[in-house]
Design a protein around this motif. Structure first.
Motif, mmCIF file in Angstrom:
data_model
loop_
_atom_site.group_PDB
_atom_site.id
_atom_site.type_symbol
_atom_site.label_atom_id
_atom_site.label_comp_id
_atom_site.label_asym_id
_atom_site.label_seq_id
_atom_site.Cartn_x
_atom_site.Cartn_y
_atom_site.Cartn_z
ATOM 1 N N ASN A 237 0.850 -1.197 0.000
ATOM 2 C CA ASN A 237 0.000 0.000 0.000
ATOM 3 C C ASN A 237 0.880 1.239 0.000
ATOM 4 N N LYS A 238 0.823 1.987 -1.089
ATOM 5 C CA LYS A 238 1.623 3.207 -1.221
ATOM 6 C C LYS A 238 0.811 4.277 -1.949
ATOM 7 N N TYR A 239 0.902 5.527 -1.444
ATOM 8 C CA TYR A 239 0.354 6.675 -2.165
ATOM 9 C C TYR A 239 1.447 7.248 -3.056
ATOM 10 N N PRO A 240 1.104 7.793 -4.212
ATOM 11 C CA PRO A 240 2.104 8.501 -5.012
ATOM 12 C C PRO A 240 2.581 9.745 -4.261
ATOM 13 N N LYS B 98 0.239 12.835 -3.979
ATOM 14 C CA LYS B 98 -0.891 12.746 -3.054
ATOM 15 C C LYS B 98 -0.431 12.954 -1.610
ATOM 16 N N ASN B 99 0.730 12.390 -1.262
ATOM 17 C CA ASN B 99 1.273 12.618 0.081
ATOM 18 C C ASN B 99 1.582 14.098 0.314
ATOM 19 N N LEU B 100 2.160 14.757 -0.714
ATOM 20 C CA LEU B 100 2.467 16.184 -0.595
ATOM 21 C C LEU B 100 1.192 17.003 -0.458
ATOM 22 N N LEU B 101 0.155 16.639 -1.209
ATOM 23 C CA LEU B 101 -1.119 17.369 -1.128
ATOM 24 C C LEU B 101 -1.723 17.260 0.263
ATOM 25 N N LEU C 75 -6.135 10.956 5.089
ATOM 26 C CA LEU C 75 -5.039 11.119 6.037
ATOM 27 C C LEU C 75 -4.741 9.821 6.781
ATOM 28 N N GLY C 76 -5.793 9.146 7.261
ATOM 29 C CA GLY C 76 -5.582 7.899 7.999
ATOM 30 C C GLY C 76 -4.842 6.869 7.168
ATOM 31 N N ARG C 77 -5.252 6.743 5.918
ATOM 32 C CA ARG C 77 -4.577 5.762 5.072
ATOM 33 C C ARG C 77 -3.154 6.195 4.752
#
Length: 613
Positions: free
Chosen positions: A3-6, A9-12, A594-596
Motif C-alpha cells: 500500500n503506497k500513495y504517489p 498525493k502525500n504532498l497534497l 489522512l488515515g490511510r
C-alpha cells in the motif's frame, strides 16, 4: 500487495494539514481585555492630551495597563488590560477622566502574531453567547414618521400647484396629520382640489373659510397613517440590516418586536459608541436652495453650518430631494486630497434635481445633514431627544445638475466613510431612539466557552481511549486523524469567518463521534477481510476501498440535512448547521485520506504476517 500513495498525493495531504495548522493557530492566542476610547461625535479624533488624562487615571487607580494603541487616522485608542475586573474598573476611571466628549467602551483586543496576521490568519468569530456583545432595543418614532411624510406630501402638492399655475397664499401643516392650503377665492380653491384630489386619495378633503381666506384642509385617513407607520418600521428594519452588514458583524440578530420596536444583537461588538452611531443615526440629507433676498421669513429657514455654528444661511423651506433618493454613496477625495462623498441619485431624485437647478444657475445650493439622537434619562424611562442639523456644503450651481453629486465640507476621512456607509445602507424612514442597551461582557461568554471546551475534551478523551484499547495501532492512527480533524475544522471556520456558538460546539462534539464512525467502518472491514484469510496488505486495501461507499453515503445524507437546517434555520440553528457541515467534510478527508496515508507510511511498504488491530 503493498500500500503506497504517489508522492503528489502525500504532498497534497501534507500541504492541507500544514495550512490547517497555520490557520488554526490564532485561536490559541486568547484576546486581551481592553477599553476603547472613541469620540462621542462622528469624525472626532483622539489627541495626546486625552490619552495622558486616560493613562493618569489608570495609574491613580493602580490599574496595570499597556501603552495605548491609536488607530490609523486617530479615530479611537485601545488600552490593553490584565483581566475582566480591571477592565470594568478602567472603564469607569477613564470615562470620568475624559468626560462626555468621549465614549469609553469595553473591548477585546486580538493577540494574533504579526506573521500569522500577514498570512490573513485570524481567530474564529464567537457568537453573543460565547464572546459577549451588545443588545439594543430601539423604538421607532411613529409621530415623526407621519410628520416627515406630511412634509414630503406638502412639498409635492405645492410644486404641483405651481406647475399648473394655480396660485395659493400659503400652506402649512396643522396638527399631526393635516395640511392646510390657503387661497384668495373659492374658485381657485376648488380648482386646486380638483387638480390634486385624484392623485392623493390617502387624504380626506375639507373646506373652510376664515374671513377672506379660503382654506383647503387635507387630512390623512386612519388607513394612510397606519400604512405610513408600517412602512417606517419595515424600512427601518431593512436599513438596520444593511447597516449591520456594512459593519461586518457575524450572525447578527435584527428583528421586530411589537408595533414600534426593533431588537438588535451584535455578537463580539464591545464598542457601543460606534454601533449606536451607525445604527441609530438617521444620517439623512436634504438638498435646499439658498433663499433669495426678497423671500419672506415664512418661506425660509435659517440654519447653522455644521463645522461653524456661528455661521448661518437662509434656505428655502422647500426640499429638492432627501437622502431617500440616494442609490449609491462612496467615499472619495477631491483634487486637493480633501475627503468627500460621491453619491448617485435614483431616477426620481435625479429628475427632481434637474427641475430644481435648471433655472437656478449661479444660485447656491445647500447640503444639510440631519441626525436625531437620544439617551435615557436617569429615571430609565423618559428620553432626552435631540435633532442636530447643519449645513455641510453651500456651493454655487454652475450648470444644471443630474443624478451624480460630490458632497464636500467633511472634516475627516472617517466622517466621509461613515456618511457614505449610512447613505449606502439606506436612510431611516423615521428617527429611532435607544430605549434599552445591554453590554454582555466577555467574562460571561468565557464560562460558556469553558463548559463547551470541557465537553469536547471529555468526548475526545473517551473516544481516544476506546480507539486505542480496542484497535491498538490502528486506533492510534484514528486518534491522530481525529486530532487533525479538529484542527482542520477550527481552521476552516476561521478562514470563512463562521461564527462559533454553543450549538456550534455541540456540532463539534457530534463531528468527533461521526469521524470515529468512519474509522470504525474501515477497521471492521479490515478485520473481516483478515478473518477470511486475506493477506494483511490486501485487507488494508479492501478495508479502505469497500468501506468508502458506505462512509460517503452516510455522510452525504447528513450533509444534506445540515444544508437544509442552514437554509431554513436562524441564529443558533445556522451555527450548528455550519459546524456540522464543515465537520463532515473534514472527517471525510482525515478518515479516508489522512488515515490511510499514515498507515501507508508506517506499514505500507512492509511484508506483514499479521496486523495489530
Amino acid at each position: 500487495m503493498l500500500n503506497k500513495y504517489p508522492l503528489w498525493k502525500n504532498l497534497l495531504i501534507l500541504i492541507v494539514v500544514l495550512i490547517g495548522v497555520v490557520y488554526a493557530l490564532p485561536n490559541f492566542y486568547p484576546d486581551d481585555y481592553a477599553i476603547q476610547i472613541t469620540g462621542a461625535r462622528s469624525g472626532a479624533t483622539i489627541d495626546q492630551r486625552t490619552l495622558e488624562r486616560a493613562t493618569a487615571a489608570l495609574e491613580q487607580a493602580d490599574i496595570q495597563f499597556q501603552q495605548p494603541e491609536i488607530s490609523e487616522g486617530g479615530g479611537d485608542a485601545l488600552i490593553r488590560l490584565g483581566g475582566a475586573e480591571e477592565q470594568l474598573k478602567a472603564k469607569a476611571a477613564v470615562q470620568a477622566a475624559v468626560g462626555d466628549d468621549y465614549v469609553v467602551a469595553l473591548n477585546l483586543a486580538e493577540t494574533t502574531p504579526e506573521w500569522l496576521a500577514a498570512l490573513g490568519a485570524g481567530p474564529m468569530t464567537l457568537g453573543l453567547d460565547l464572546r459577549g456583545g451588545v443588545h439594543f432595543m430601539l423604538e421607532v418614532d411613529m409621530a415623526a414618521a407621519v410628520e416627515q411624510r406630511l412634509e414630503v406630501y406638502s412639498s409635492e402638492i405645492k410644486r404641483r400647484l405651481r406647475d399648473e399655475r394655480i396660485r395659493y397664499r400659503g400652506g402649512a401643516q396643522e396638527g399631526d396629520r393635516s395640511i392646510v392650503l390657503q387661497f384668495q377665492s373659492e374658485a381657485v380653491r376648488d380648482e386646486a382640489a380638483s387638480e390634486i384630489r385624484s392623485d392623493y386619495d390617502q387624504f380626506r378633503f375639507d373646506t373652510r373659510q376664515q374671513g377672506d381666506v379660503y382654506e383647503l384642509v387635507l387630512t390623512l385617513s386612519d388607513a394612510a397613517v397606519q400604512e405610513i407607520k408600517d412602512y417606517a418600521l419595515a424600512q427601518n428594519l431593512t436599513t438596520l440590516r444593511n447597516r449591520v452588514n456594512e459593519l461586518g458583524v457575524a450572525e447578527p440578530l435584527v428583528q421586530r418586536q411589537g408595533d414600534n420596536q426593533i431588537v438588535v444583537e451584535l455578537p463580539g461588538v464591545q464598542d457601543t459608541a460606534q454601533a449606536k452611531r451607525v445604527l441609530g443615526a438617521t444620517a439623512n440629507l436634504e438638498f435646499r436652495l439658498e433663499a433669495r433676498s426678497s423671500a419672506s421669513d415664512a418661506e425660509t429657514v435659517r440654519m447653522s453650518f455644521r463645522d461653524e455654528p456661528n455661521r448661518t444661511a437662509r434656505l428655502e423651506r422647500e426640499i429638492i430631494v432627501t437622502g431617500e433618493s440616494v442609490s449609491n454613496a462612496q467615499q472619495g477625495f477631491d483634487d486637493t486630497g480633501t475627503p468627500q462623498v460621491n453619491i448617485t441619485l435614483d431616477s426620481v431624485g435625479g429628475s427632481a434635481m434637474t427641475r430644481a437647478t435648471r433655472n437656478a444657475i449661479q444660485r447656491r445650493m445647500a447640503v444639510v445633514f440631519i441626525e436625531h439622537t437620544s439617551e435615557l434619562a436617569e429615571d430609565g424611562e423618559s428620553r432626552v431627544r435631540e435633532t442636530q442639523q447643519g449645513i455641510i456644503s453651500l456651493a454655487t450651481i454652475q450648470s444644471t445638475l443630474g443624478s451624480d453629486f460630490r458632497i464636500t465640507g467633511l472634516e475627516s476621512i472617517s466622517e466621509a466613510a461613515e456618511l457614505a456607509l449610512l447613505l449606502r445602507a439606506g436612510s431611516l424612514a423615521a428617527p429611532m431612539y435607544f430605549v434599552e442597551e445591554r453590554t454582555i461582557g466577555p467574562s460571561l461568554g468565557a464560562k460558556n466557552i469553558e463548559a463547551g471546551v470541557l465537553s469536547v475534551q471529555i468526548g475526545f478523551a473517551a473516544v481516544f481511549l476506546f480507539m486505542l484499547v480496542y484497535y491498538r495501532l490502528f486506533g492510534l492512527v484514528a486518534n491522530i486523524s481525529l486530532t487533525v480533524n479538529l484542527i482542520l475544522l477550527v481552521a476552516a471556520m476561521s478562514i470563512i469567518s463562521a461564527t462559533l456558538t454553543l450549538p456550534g460546539i455541540a456540532g463539534i462534539v457530534l463531528t468527533v463521534g461521526m469521524a470515529v464512525d468512519a474509522n470504525v467502518l474501515i477497521f471492521e472491514r479490515i478485520k473481516e477481510e483478515l478473518r477470511e484469510g486475506v493477506p494483511p496488505q490486501s485487507a488494508i486495501n479492501a478495508g479502505y476501498g469497500r468501506a468508502f461507499v458506505s462512509i460517503v453515503d452516510a455522510n452525504i445524507t447528513t450533509l444534506l440535512v445540515a444544508v437544509i437546517l442552514f437554509a431554513v434555520g436562524t441564529g443558533p440553528v445556522k451555527g450548528f448547521a455550519v459546524t456540522l457541515s464543515l465537520g463532515i467534510l473534514t472527517s471525510l478527508f482525515t478518515s479516508i485520506l489522512l488515515g490511510r496515508a499514515i498507515i501507508n507510511g508506517v506499514i505500507g511498504g512492509k511484508k506483514l504476517e499479521s496486523l495489530s488491530i
